[in-house]
Design a protein around this motif. Structure first.
Motif, PDB file in Angstrom:
ATOM      1  N   GLY A 105       1.820   9.460   7.056  1.00  0.00           N
ATOM      2  CA  GLY A 105       2.257   8.540   6.009  1.00  0.00           C
ATOM      3  C   GLY A 105       2.174   9.120   4.620  1.00  0.00           C
ATOM      4  N   HIS A 110       8.517   8.046  -0.207  1.00  0.00           N
ATOM      5  CA  HIS A 110       8.511   6.632  -0.580  1.00  0.00           C
ATOM      6  C   HIS A 110       9.881   6.262  -1.152  1.00  0.00           C
ATOM      7  CE1 HIS A 110       4.140   5.649  -0.103  1.00  0.00           C
ATOM      8  NE2 HIS A 110       4.088   6.983  -0.079  1.00  0.00           N
ATOM      9  N   ALA A 111      10.021   5.017  -1.563  1.00  0.00           N
ATOM     10  CA  ALA A 111      11.328   4.496  -1.972  1.00  0.00           C
ATOM     11  C   ALA A 111      11.980   5.326  -3.069  1.00  0.00           C
ATOM     12  CB  ALA A 111      11.175   3.045  -2.427  1.00  0.00           C
ATOM     13  N   PRO A 163       5.100   4.116   5.263  1.00  0.00           N
ATOM     14  CA  PRO A 163       6.454   4.254   4.718  1.00  0.00           C
ATOM     15  C   PRO A 163       7.345   5.194   5.528  1.00  0.00           C
ATOM     16  CG  PRO A 163       4.961   5.625   3.462  1.00  0.00           C
ATOM     17  CD  PRO A 163       4.109   4.883   4.458  1.00  0.00           C
ATOM     18  N   TYR A 164       7.519   4.889   6.802  1.00  0.00           N
ATOM     19  CA  TYR A 164       8.427   5.686   7.639  1.00  0.00           C
ATOM     20  C   TYR A 164       9.820   5.075   7.547  1.00  0.00           C
ATOM     21  CZ  TYR A 164       4.165   7.593   9.881  1.00  0.00           C
ATOM     22  OH  TYR A 164       2.955   8.196  10.151  1.00  0.00           O
ATOM     23  N   HIS A 165      10.380   5.053   6.330  1.00  0.00           N
ATOM     24  CA  HIS A 165      11.641   4.354   6.102  1.00  0.00           C
ATOM     25  C   HIS A 165      12.747   4.849   7.029  1.00  0.00           C
ATOM     26  CE1 HIS A 165      10.027   2.481   2.506  1.00  0.00           C
ATOM     27  NE2 HIS A 165       9.665   3.663   2.027  1.00  0.00           N
TER      28      HIS A 165
END
Length: 261
Positions: A105, A110-111, A163-165
């Motif tokens: 993670g 991130h976004a 956050p494994y988008h």
């Protein structure tokens, strides 16, 4: 044994493709099918030595074949080679293969740093890979009037704690494909389901996970323990078995009750 009523086939009469079966969860799933008498195609991309060793555990019933599941022509050749080798059609597909991914993670974007390239890589391997395997096996399944497609998902799209988008978005798309394929292929006697897990104790992907994380997950489940790869594989066997013959389009979460689906 002959085909049972209600559109089912005993496990020991099935020819099963398990993608990404050279190591990790895929190897556990392949061994589970072999343990119940099925014939298994041990697909791999880079883990050739491990895949061959697994195949040697069940002489005559396991065949290791290298193929990139995102390459439709390679998948078609794999299915053709396997069907010629075993002299029967592929009945069951387990879409387990995962594009290169680091389950860390802290290292995932991130976004503000997430790119379309990150998402595209996962969609290519997860969704395109599943589409390729299903399309390659479909003629044989329709010929037999029987087929089982089992897609491997994740509980992260219900419980996105890391956050494994890119990974999570691709698996969510695979769930949508599971449901639409089930509707489309049901009249041909083909069921399509998903089995979704969380942290497993232990696979190659979770080998570096700190003990404190395992303890936290275990304490958060009603069963007070972390699910094993063998327990997860049991659920995959269920969806291939005669006992699931009336089930399609479903997503079964196997994580000790951490996520209620």
């Amino acid at each position: 044994m002959s085909t049972l009523s209600g559109n089912s086939l005993p496990l020991d009469e099935q020819l099963v493709l398990v993608t990404g079966a050279g190591r990790g969860l895929g190897a556990h799933i392949a061994r589970a099918f072999l343990g119940h008498g099925a014939s298994v195609i041990v697909n791999y991309l880079n883990s050739g030595t491990a895949a061959e060793q697994l195949a040697h555990e069940a002489p005559g019933r396991a065949l290791a074949i290298q193929a990139d599941v995102s390459d439709a022509s390679a998948v078609a050749k794999m299915i053709e080679q396997a069907e010629q080798h075993f002299k029967k059609r592929v009945t069951t597909v387990v879409n387990n293969a995962l594009p290169a991914f680091q389950f860390n993670g802290d290292a995932r974007p991130h976004a503000d740093a997430l790119s379309w390239g990150d998402l595209h890589q996962q969609f290519e391997g997860v969704v395109r890979g599943a589409l390729n395997t299903v399309q390659a096996a479909l003629p044989g399944m329709r010929e037999k009037g029987f087929g089982r497609v089992i897609n491997i998902g994740t509980n992260l799209f219900q419980n996105p704690v890391v956050p494994y988008h890119d990974y999570t978005a691709a698996k969510a798309a695979l769930l949508s494909l599971t449901r639409t394929l089930s509707q489309d292929l049901g009249p041909s006697g083909i069921t399509v389901n998903m089995v979704s897990g969380g942290l497993l104790r232990t696979t190659d992907a979770s080998a570096a996970t700190p003990e404190a994380v395992f303890d936290f997950i275990a304490a958060s489940t009603p069963l007070r323990r972390v699910t094993t790869p063998e327990e997860f594989a049991d659920a995959v066997l269920f969806f291939a078995s005669p006992w699931s013959r009336a089930i399609t389009g479903q997503n079964l979460v196997v994580d000790g009750g951490l996520v209620k689906n």
